[in-house]
Design a protein around this motif. Structure first.
Motif, mmCIF file in Angstrom:
data_model
loop_
_atom_site.group_PDB
_atom_site.id
_atom_site.type_symbol
_atom_site.label_atom_id
_atom_site.label_comp_id
_atom_site.label_asym_id
_atom_site.label_seq_id
_atom_site.Cartn_x
_atom_site.Cartn_y
_atom_site.Cartn_z
ATOM 1 N N GLN A 139 0.781 -1.205 -0.003
ATOM 2 C CA GLN A 139 0.107 -0.011 -0.014
ATOM 3 C C GLN A 139 0.851 1.272 -0.037
ATOM 4 O O GLN A 139 2.048 1.131 0.524
ATOM 5 C CB GLN A 139 -0.797 0.121 1.329
ATOM 6 N N VAL A 140 0.452 2.118 -0.771
ATOM 7 C CA VAL A 140 0.946 3.516 -0.806
ATOM 8 C C VAL A 140 -0.054 4.405 -0.386
ATOM 9 O O VAL A 140 -1.112 4.653 -0.894
ATOM 10 C CB VAL A 140 1.596 3.880 -2.241
ATOM 11 N N ASN A 141 0.368 5.362 0.481
ATOM 12 C CA ASN A 141 -0.492 6.651 1.246
ATOM 13 C C ASN A 141 0.145 7.722 0.774
ATOM 14 O O ASN A 141 1.213 8.053 0.862
ATOM 15 C CB ASN A 141 -0.650 6.523 2.437
ATOM 16 N N VAL A 142 -0.805 8.636 -0.162
ATOM 17 C CA VAL A 142 -0.027 9.927 -0.209
ATOM 18 C C VAL A 142 -1.371 11.089 -0.244
ATOM 19 O O VAL A 142 -2.509 10.738 -0.284
ATOM 20 C CB VAL A 142 0.221 10.077 -1.772
ATOM 21 N N ALA A 143 -0.933 12.383 0.132
ATOM 22 C CA ALA A 143 -2.056 13.343 0.028
ATOM 23 C C ALA A 143 -2.319 13.936 -1.219
ATOM 24 O O ALA A 143 -1.540 13.874 -2.009
ATOM 25 C CB ALA A 143 -1.406 14.361 0.916
ATOM 26 N N GLU A 144 -3.498 14.338 -1.515
ATOM 27 C CA GLU A 144 -4.013 15.020 -2.570
ATOM 28 C C GLU A 144 -3.213 16.129 -3.036
ATOM 29 O O GLU A 144 -2.793 16.905 -2.067
ATOM 30 C CB GLU A 144 -5.570 15.320 -2.605
ATOM 31 N N GLY A 145 -2.738 16.273 -4.351
ATOM 32 C CA GLY A 145 -1.725 17.261 -4.694
ATOM 33 C C GLY A 145 -0.374 16.923 -4.693
ATOM 34 O O GLY A 145 0.441 17.538 -5.482
ATOM 35 N N ASN A 146 0.037 15.897 -3.942
ATOM 36 C CA ASN A 146 1.320 15.406 -3.848
ATOM 37 C C ASN A 146 1.564 14.537 -4.952
ATOM 38 O O ASN A 146 1.002 13.981 -5.436
ATOM 39 C CB ASN A 146 1.816 15.051 -2.305
ATOM 40 N N PRO A 147 3.279 14.381 -5.248
ATOM 41 C CA PRO A 147 3.551 13.594 -6.054
ATOM 42 C C PRO A 147 3.524 12.193 -5.769
ATOM 43 O O PRO A 147 3.552 12.115 -4.604
ATOM 44 C CB PRO A 147 4.804 13.849 -6.571
ATOM 45 N N LEU A 148 3.262 10.959 -6.460
ATOM 46 C CA LEU A 148 2.896 9.783 -6.289
ATOM 47 C C LEU A 148 3.941 8.933 -6.813
ATOM 48 O O LEU A 148 4.267 9.082 -8.149
ATOM 49 C CB LEU A 148 1.653 9.317 -5.985
ATOM 50 N N THR A 149 4.395 7.708 -6.348
ATOM 51 C CA THR A 149 5.373 6.720 -7.082
ATOM 52 C C THR A 149 4.971 5.504 -6.697
ATOM 53 O O THR A 149 4.740 5.326 -5.251
ATOM 54 C CB THR A 149 6.889 6.964 -6.819
ATOM 55 N N HIS A 171 9.000 1.964 -12.446
ATOM 56 C CA HIS A 171 8.066 2.824 -11.345
ATOM 57 C C HIS A 171 6.790 3.660 -12.184
ATOM 58 O O HIS A 171 7.315 4.657 -13.040
ATOM 59 C CB HIS A 171 9.037 3.557 -10.450
ATOM 60 N N LEU A 172 6.021 3.649 -11.534
ATOM 61 C CA LEU A 172 4.778 4.515 -11.976
ATOM 62 C C LEU A 172 4.730 5.759 -11.035
ATOM 63 O O LEU A 172 4.817 5.821 -9.961
ATOM 64 C CB LEU A 172 3.441 3.758 -11.849
ATOM 65 N N LYS A 173 4.330 7.016 -11.899
ATOM 66 C CA LYS A 173 4.541 8.225 -11.260
ATOM 67 C C LYS A 173 3.550 8.878 -11.698
ATOM 68 O O LYS A 173 2.932 8.755 -12.788
ATOM 69 C CB LYS A 173 5.964 8.846 -11.499
ATOM 70 N N LYS A 174 3.006 10.191 -10.850
ATOM 71 C CA LYS A 174 2.385 11.272 -11.153
ATOM 72 C C LYS A 174 2.454 12.446 -10.377
ATOM 73 O O LYS A 174 2.887 12.371 -9.180
ATOM 74 C CB LYS A 174 0.920 10.837 -10.806
ATOM 75 N N PRO A 175 2.695 13.464 -10.939
ATOM 76 C CA PRO A 175 3.204 14.710 -10.459
ATOM 77 C C PRO A 175 2.397 15.265 -9.318
ATOM 78 O O PRO A 175 2.671 15.588 -8.348
ATOM 79 C CB PRO A 175 3.285 15.541 -11.560
ATOM 80 N N SER A 176 0.946 15.002 -9.418
ATOM 81 C CA SER A 176 -0.142 15.628 -8.658
ATOM 82 C C SER A 176 -1.258 14.674 -8.345
ATOM 83 O O SER A 176 -1.970 14.336 -9.309
ATOM 84 C CB SER A 176 -0.544 17.008 -8.968
ATOM 85 N N ALA A 177 -1.348 13.752 -7.114
ATOM 86 C CA ALA A 177 -2.072 12.949 -7.137
ATOM 87 C C ALA A 177 -3.578 13.354 -6.847
ATOM 88 O O ALA A 177 -3.943 14.458 -6.422
ATOM 89 C CB ALA A 177 -1.839 11.870 -5.652
ATOM 90 N N LEU A 178 -4.606 12.508 -7.158
ATOM 91 C CA LEU A 178 -6.170 12.871 -7.112
ATOM 92 C C LEU A 178 -6.932 11.934 -6.198
ATOM 93 O O LEU A 178 -6.401 10.554 -6.347
ATOM 94 C CB LEU A 178 -6.854 13.114 -8.473
ATOM 95 N N VAL A 179 -7.752 12.261 -5.335
ATOM 96 C CA VAL A 179 -8.597 11.303 -4.520
ATOM 97 C C VAL A 179 -8.975 9.979 -5.506
ATOM 98 O O VAL A 179 -9.044 8.991 -5.114
ATOM 99 C CB VAL A 179 -9.548 11.785 -3.841
ATOM 100 N N SER A 180 -9.449 10.600 -6.805
ATOM 101 C CA SER A 180 -9.820 9.535 -7.642
ATOM 102 C C SER A 180 -8.810 8.459 -8.219
ATOM 103 O O SER A 180 -9.219 7.645 -8.837
ATOM 104 C CB SER A 180 -10.531 10.147 -8.780
ATOM 105 N N ASP A 181 -7.681 8.743 -7.958
ATOM 106 C CA ASP A 181 -6.509 7.810 -8.285
ATOM 107 C C ASP A 181 -6.452 6.780 -7.621
ATOM 108 O O ASP A 181 -5.759 5.743 -7.631
ATOM 109 C CB ASP A 181 -5.054 8.535 -8.372
ATOM 110 N N SER A 182 -7.137 6.698 -6.114
ATOM 111 C CA SER A 182 -7.273 5.546 -5.273
ATOM 112 C C SER A 182 -7.715 4.186 -6.107
ATOM 113 O O SER A 182 -8.866 4.253 -6.463
ATOM 114 C CB SER A 182 -8.048 6.093 -4.167
ATOM 115 N N ALA A 183 -6.920 3.298 -6.074
ATOM 116 C CA ALA A 183 -7.263 2.071 -6.946
ATOM 117 C C ALA A 183 -6.151 1.089 -6.523
ATOM 118 O O ALA A 183 -5.081 1.471 -5.954
ATOM 119 C CB ALA A 183 -7.486 2.289 -8.345
ATOM 120 N N LEU A 184 -6.109 -0.042 -7.130
ATOM 121 C CA LEU A 184 -5.160 -1.144 -7.156
ATOM 122 C C LEU A 184 -4.448 -1.094 -8.290
ATOM 123 O O LEU A 184 -4.877 -1.110 -9.413
ATOM 124 C CB LEU A 184 -5.731 -2.734 -6.915
#
Lengths: 112, 116
Positions: free
Chosen positions: B10-20, B75-88
């Motif tokens: 599991q990876v937890n990230v705040a909305e608006g932060n980058p994710l990996t 590695h998968l990345k996104k510059p700014s995470a959205l709540v709707s990105d929550s998934a597997l």
């Protein structure tokens, strides 16, 4: 456009009963077809794949079988279900020249 | 034999932060690499792939992934995470040397949770 249909969405079956899950593809011909099982909502295990009518390859020994009676039809079967057959079953396809897989919406099978 | 590892359940990230979301692979030949996303009780959806060419691959929904041959990572990345990105999220690999219908080996999946 290419589409894949898989049914039923949910199935509850008693131990020892038979199983038949069907998957059909539209919008393409001679697809590669796949059956995956996903246990506990996580990793996917490839069960069977087919590159043509009547051509089935089994990836793991199990209580299940697959058939491809028509070019765009793929069927997953069992004569007698076991408790361990419970899981989320996914059908998928791709074309010869494209690499990505298109997945069906899945069947949640519960064997009780 | 081909294999893929996703070291984080599991990876937890705040909305608006980058994710990996991390992925490493092992193949004999050249790797064909993929990322898929799965929403609850649904099939997997294709996000992006690397076959050859530029190491940075851009895909759907603003996601991108970087192929690193020396580290055997994708590695998968996104510059700014959205709540709707929550998934597997699933990483998958195919060995470019194998035949037989383009079989893919999937990782065990990483649950991404984006919080407000």
């Amino acid at each position: 456009s290419q589409t894949i249909h898989q049914w039923p969405a949910t199935l509850v079956q008693p131990v020892g009963s038979p199983l038949s899950l069907e998957c059909t593809v539209e919008g393409t011909s001679n697809p590669n077809l796949y059956w995956y099982r996903q246990a506990a909502g996580r990793g996917l295990q490839l069960l069977f794949y087919s590159v043509g009518i009547g051509q089935i390859s089994s990836e793991v020994p199990q209580n299940l079988s697959a058939s491809r009676p028509q070019d765009r039809q793929f069927i997953l079967s069992s004569k007698k279900l076991l408790l361990s057959d419970s899981g989320f079953y996914l059908c998928a396809f791709n074309r010869e020249v494209e690499e990505k897989l298109f997945f069906g919406s899945g069947t949640q099978l519960s064997v009780l | 034999a081909q294999s893929v590892a996703q070291p984080e359940d599991q990876v937890n990230v705040a909305e608006g932060n980058p994710l990996t979301v991390k992925c490493t692979y092992s193949v004999s030949g050249n790797p064909y690499l993929f990322w898929y996303v799965q929403y609850p009780n649904r099939g997997l959806q294709f996000l992006l792939k690397y076959i050859t060419g530029d190491n940075l691959v851009k895909g759907s929904y603003g996601f991108e992934a970087e192929f690193n041959k020396s580290q055997t990572s994708f590695h998968l990345k996104k510059p700014s995470a959205l709540v709707s990105d929550s998934a597997l999220y699933f990483c998958a690999v195919r060995d470019g040397l194998t035949g037989g219908g383009n079989k893919l080996t999937f990782g065990t999946g990483t649950q991404l949770k984006v919080e407000l």
